[in-house]
Write a protein that holds these residues in place. Sequence first.
Motif, short mmCIF file in Angstrom:
data_model
loop_
_atom_site.label_atom_id
_atom_site.label_comp_id
_atom_site.label_asym_id
_atom_site.label_seq_id
_atom_site.Cartn_x
_atom_site.Cartn_y
_atom_site.Cartn_z
N SER A 143 -21.39 -12.24 6.54
CA SER A 143 -20.11 -12.34 7.25
C SER A 143 -19.29 -11.07 7.09
O SER A 143 -18.63 -10.63 8.03
N ALA A 149 -24.99 -15.64 3.26
CA ALA A 149 -24.09 -15.83 4.40
C ALA A 149 -22.75 -15.15 4.16
O ALA A 149 -22.16 -14.56 5.08
N TYR A 150 -22.28 -15.20 2.94
CA TYR A 150 -21.02 -14.52 2.60
C TYR A 150 -21.14 -13.02 2.83
O TYR A 150 -20.30 -12.41 3.48
N ASN A 210 -19.21 -21.45 5.75
CA ASN A 210 -19.80 -20.32 6.46
C ASN A 210 -19.20 -20.13 7.85
O ASN A 210 -18.99 -19.00 8.28
N ILE A 226 -24.56 -20.10 12.60
CA ILE A 226 -24.76 -20.79 11.33
C ILE A 226 -26.03 -21.64 11.39
O ILE A 226 -26.82 -21.67 10.44
N PHE A 276 -28.86 -19.18 11.23
CA PHE A 276 -28.96 -18.67 9.86
C PHE A 276 -29.65 -19.70 8.97
O PHE A 276 -30.54 -19.36 8.18
N SER A 277 -29.28 -20.95 9.12
CA SER A 277 -29.89 -22.03 8.33
C SER A 277 -31.36 -22.19 8.68
O SER A 277 -32.20 -22.41 7.79
N PHE A 314 -17.51 -16.74 9.23
CA PHE A 314 -17.92 -16.08 10.47
C PHE A 314 -16.76 -15.97 11.45
O PHE A 314 -16.61 -14.94 12.10
N ALA A 327 -28.86 -19.14 0.35
CA ALA A 327 -28.39 -18.94 1.72
C ALA A 327 -26.87 -18.81 1.77
O ALA A 327 -26.34 -18.00 2.52
#
Length: 177
Positions: A100, A96-97, A57, A75, A78-79, A61, A92
Amino acid sequence: PVNAGFAEYELKMGSIQTILANTARHGTGLDQVTASLEELNTYADKTIYNFGDMTKNIGLFTNAGIKVDDAASMIKGFSNAAAASGTSAQGAAGAAYQLSQALSAGTIRLMDWRSLTNVGMGNKNMQTGLIEIADAMGTLEANTITAEEVQGDFNGSLEKNWLSADVMSSYLKIMAG
């Protein structure tokens, strides 16, 4: 255990190369990348999210043009947001992909938002946080929409392009704690 340790080392080396390639224009050095990855590794050891997902990730990013320190913080945020919403590590990673890609484009659109809601992350808490940040940054006003209108129809309001990469980045950094 030896193979697992070597695999993690190999992953880290590959991630360092990717991150350095993506952030060289910002003057990022090896020490800065290594420190950011060590921070994420320590964080990963304390959560259900593994270091492999986090390094992938951070690569995504930084590829979106985000500086390594900011990407590491985002990150973590986000987590934390994923954990607060009960999202699985696999869910997740997929979100995240998609995020981004949206960050790279500069605006989070409805299809990007749906990738978050489909894994349980786009909840009212996240919406409220994003609205408050966008309002404070003047992004809502600049896009001729009010916080009340966004709260009334969050998904529909995304057509106004108020949910910028800067708003999402700020939210994720705050969520990093």
